[in-house]
Design a protein around this motif. Structure first.
Motif, PDB file in Angstrom:
ATOM      1  N   ILE A  70      -0.176  -3.323   0.499  1.00 20.19           N
ATOM      2  CA  ILE A  70      -0.100  -3.561   1.941  1.00 20.19           C
ATOM      3  C   ILE A  70       1.282  -3.153   2.454  1.00 20.19           C
ATOM      4  O   ILE A  70       1.415  -2.499   3.499  1.00 20.19           O
ATOM      5  N   ALA A  71       2.320  -3.522   1.698  1.00 26.89           N
ATOM      6  CA  ALA A  71       3.679  -3.143   2.090  1.00 26.89           C
ATOM      7  C   ALA A  71       3.846  -1.628   2.060  1.00 26.89           C
ATOM      8  O   ALA A  71       4.505  -1.048   2.946  1.00 26.89           O
ATOM      9  N   GLN A  72       3.273  -0.965   1.070  1.00 23.30           N
ATOM     10  CA  GLN A  72       3.356   0.503   1.002  1.00 23.30           C
ATOM     11  C   GLN A  72       2.717   1.126   2.231  1.00 23.30           C
ATOM     12  O   GLN A  72       3.304   2.020   2.865  1.00 23.30           O
ATOM     13  N   VAL A  73       1.530   0.669   2.580  1.00 25.62           N
ATOM     14  CA  VAL A  73       0.825   1.224   3.737  1.00 25.62           C
ATOM     15  C   VAL A  73       1.639   0.989   5.008  1.00 25.62           C
ATOM     16  O   VAL A  73       1.780   1.883   5.855  1.00 25.62           O
ATOM     17  N   VAL A 112       4.703   0.796  10.112  1.00 20.75           N
ATOM     18  CA  VAL A 112       4.377  -0.565  10.571  1.00 20.75           C
ATOM     19  C   VAL A 112       5.098  -1.522   9.627  1.00 20.75           C
ATOM     20  O   VAL A 112       4.495  -2.156   8.757  1.00 20.75           O
ATOM     21  N   GLU A 113       6.418  -1.612   9.782  1.00 21.85           N
ATOM     22  CA  GLU A 113       7.235  -2.348   8.821  1.00 21.85           C
ATOM     23  C   GLU A 113       6.862  -3.824   8.719  1.00 21.85           C
ATOM     24  O   GLU A 113       7.041  -4.447   7.671  1.00 21.85           O
ATOM     25  N   ASP A 114       6.347  -4.393   9.810  1.00 19.51           N
ATOM     26  CA  ASP A 114       6.028  -5.824   9.788  1.00 19.51           C
ATOM     27  C   ASP A 114       4.615  -6.105   9.300  1.00 19.51           C
ATOM     28  O   ASP A 114       4.155  -7.247   9.361  1.00 19.51           O
ATOM     29  N   LEU A 115       3.908  -5.080   8.800  1.00 18.60           N
ATOM     30  CA  LEU A 115       2.516  -5.280   8.380  1.00 18.60           C
ATOM     31  C   LEU A 115       2.383  -6.369   7.319  1.00 18.60           C
ATOM     32  O   LEU A 115       1.491  -7.221   7.436  1.00 18.60           O
ATOM     33  N   GLU A 129      -3.171  -5.695  16.387  1.00 18.43           N
ATOM     34  CA  GLU A 129      -3.849  -4.475  15.977  1.00 18.43           C
ATOM     35  C   GLU A 129      -2.891  -3.551  15.217  1.00 18.43           C
ATOM     36  O   GLU A 129      -1.677  -3.716  15.269  1.00 18.43           O
ATOM     37  N   VAL A 130      -3.489  -2.589  14.528  1.00 21.86           N
ATOM     38  CA  VAL A 130      -2.714  -1.597  13.778  1.00 21.86           C
ATOM     39  C   VAL A 130      -3.196  -0.214  14.219  1.00 21.86           C
ATOM     40  O   VAL A 130      -3.892   0.496  13.476  1.00 21.86           O
TER      41      VAL A 130
END
Length: 550
Positions: A424-427, A433-436, A340-341
């Motif tokens: 996605i990396a920006q978000v 959430v660095e591992d997103l 989850e996020v």
């Protein structure tokens, strides 16, 4: 046999036959309302599923809305369902969101964690939070929202429910009294009004992001649309359980209950027009002909006029479109996440510091920068059933230029997938959430080329004609053809404009046009069954009957 002579032969008491093109929000709403009015309605939708821009995607156990995701303007929903003799709170299971949305403001370091603001369901709490961000601005935001509420009520009462067949009908004592305030709102931009009222650039973004909902940028939208801040800051944000597609399901169910026939996988090849300039029905790509006394097109207006209408009878031929603005498109990414996020709310907005350059790129038909202003919907924050166990579902929307080359080829799509992963990396970076990126998989991508290919959207625009001054209110394309009197338009590129609630109102404006109703207010509720019988004396069908007798 023409529609007029056919109607005359069937007699003045025969039910009018109406074909509705398109099974999106506006088409379904129109089909249901006209069927309730006593018409014999056939809706034809080119795809196998209803929904249009408000579709649903089910993939790998995830369920996504593929278009609109904000439930705003509850009065418009209540009015439509009341017209149909229904209660919106019975037809839709509405959930009040708290927070209404979460905002991530780009931090001092591009890769750093952003500043976060939750816009609460408690408006008084919001004024306090705004004041904490920028001392003294809480009162300025409260005053801005108060004015927005007043403009919103005027719009509902006088501007949104009129066809503008008689433009002066919108005037009453209240409007005349406010003219010195309302006129400047038409010539000043939304961005200009916000800048004159609020100093803090972050709070200006909170007031200005609605311009994207209008297919535009704050510097291009008339400041009358400041009324939209009433919706999220004062009125509230809701979510219909089952997603925005639950609205499509409700509209389709009600239309069928009222007697409309809804046909899918039935693409229209052309609208049939006789030598006198009257629509007589439609011909499907299969060769089947469906006869009608009137045709209502909920397809994209450009597609309707430049593809479906015979060239001789086009009210909006191709040569006129160079003066029009298609509005923004979007890059949509439906994303699966392992785990989850919780850092993301149901609605999360990511605002870049270089806000103006972001909009300038999009409106100038250039790809937005990275980082950019991005919207992410995490419906699982409200309804976990949209995702498989142990997974989360994220819907990314990045405002993009209206350019049908974007996503038109395999290399272009691959490039846009890379772009989506960058967002996605920006978000992930901004939300902490660095591992997103490593936990995420893009399940589906929608590009400007897809909006053109699937929906016939002009220049790949995602929403409809941009709401500039000359494409709003009485200046927006009317909802009836100036060349074919019994061809009507419904949806986002005609009056009153963009958005699910305005598309519901658009359906009511079709009924008003058929009835010959030129007043500024909504129709009385509930609409009596068979109400189109009144159009024997007035309106589009009444005019056709008089031509038949002549």
């Amino acid at each position: 046999m023409s529609a007029v002579s056919d109607a005359a032969q069937r007699g003045s008491t025969a039910r009018p036959r109406i074909v509705v093109i398109g099974g999106g929000v506006s088409g379904l709403a129109t089909a249901g309302l006209l069927a309730r009015g006593g018409a014999d309605v056939t809706l034809v939708e080119r795809h196998a599923e209803l929904g249009g821009r408000s579709g649903r995607l089910e993939v790998d156990g995830h369920t996504f809305d593929t278009g609109p995701s904000w439930y705003l303007m509850p009065e418009a929903f209540a009015q439509y369902f009341a017209l149909m003799g229904r209660d919106v709170d019975v037809e839709l299971d509405l959930i009040e969101l708290d927070p209404r949305y979460r905002v991530f403001f780009e931090g001092a370091e591009p890769d750093g964690i952003a500043e976060v603001l939750d816009v609460s369901a408690d408006s008084e709490e919001n004024w306090r939070r705004f004041d904490a961000m920028s001392p003294g601005e809480g009162d300025a935001m409260r005053a801005y929202a108060k004015d927005a509420g007043e403009f919103y009520r005027i719009a509902l009462d006088r501007f949104l429910y009129t066809t503008f067949e008689r433009p002066l009908a919108v005037l009453n004592a209240g409007v005349i009294r406010r003219m010195t305030t309302l006129v400047p709102l038409l010539v000043q931009s939304l961005g200009g009004r916000i800048a004159a009222r609020v100093r803090d650039p972050r709070l200006r973004q909170v007031l200005g992001f609605h311009a994207v909902f209008l297919g535009s940028a704050p510097s291009r939208v008339p400041s009358l649309f400041s009324l939209m801040s009433h919706l999220d800051l004062t009125d509230g944000v809701r979510y219909p359980r089952g997603g925005m597609f639950a609205i499509i399901e409700a509209l389709a169910r009600i239309a069928r209950e009222e007697g409309a026939e809804l046909r899918t996988s039935a693409p229209v090849a052309r609208i049939l027009v006789d030598d006198r300039g009257l629509a007589t029905g439609v011909e499907l790509e299969s060769g089947e002909v469906i006869r009608a006394d009137s045709v209502v097109s909920g397809a994209d207006l450009h597609h309707t006029e430049t593809t479906l209408v015979p060239e001789r009878w086009r009210a909006h031929p191709e040569r006129r479109w160079h003066r029009r603005k298609p509005g923004v498109s979007t890059l949509l990414a439906m994303v699966e996440v392992d785990g989850e996020v919780p850092e993301l709310a149901h609605h999360s907005l990511f605002f870049s510091r270089d806000w103006d350059a972001n909009f300038e790129a999009i409106m100038g038909r250039r790809l937005p920068p990275v980082p950019a202003s991005v919207y992410v919907s995490r419906v699982g924050a409200t309804d976990p059933s949209v995702s498989p166990a142990g997974k989360d579902s994220l819907f990314f929307l990045v405002p993009f230029p209206a350019d049908t080359a974007l996503g038109a080829t395999e290399p272009s799509r691959e490039r846009l997938e890379e772009v989506a992963r960058a967002y996605i990396a920006q978000v992930g970076a901004w939300a902490g959430v660095e591992d997103l990126p490593g936990r995420s998989r893009v399940l589906s991508l929608t590009t400007p080329a897809d909006f053109e290919g699937r929906l016939g959207a002009w220049q790949g625009g995602a929403l409809g004609l941009e709401h500039t001054l000359l494409q709003s209110a009485m200046f927006r394309p009317a909802n009836v053809s100036s060349r074919i009197p019994n061809l009507l338009y419904v949806g986002a590129s005609t009056t009153p404009g963009i958005g699910v609630p305005l598309c519901l109102i658009s359906a009511e404006l079709v009924a008003k046009r058929l009835l010959g109703a030129t007043d500024a207010g909504p129709l009385p509720t509930p609409a009596p069954r068979g109400f189109l019988g009144r159009s024997r004396a007035r309106g589009v069908l009444g005019n056709l009957a008089r031509r038949a007798r002549a």
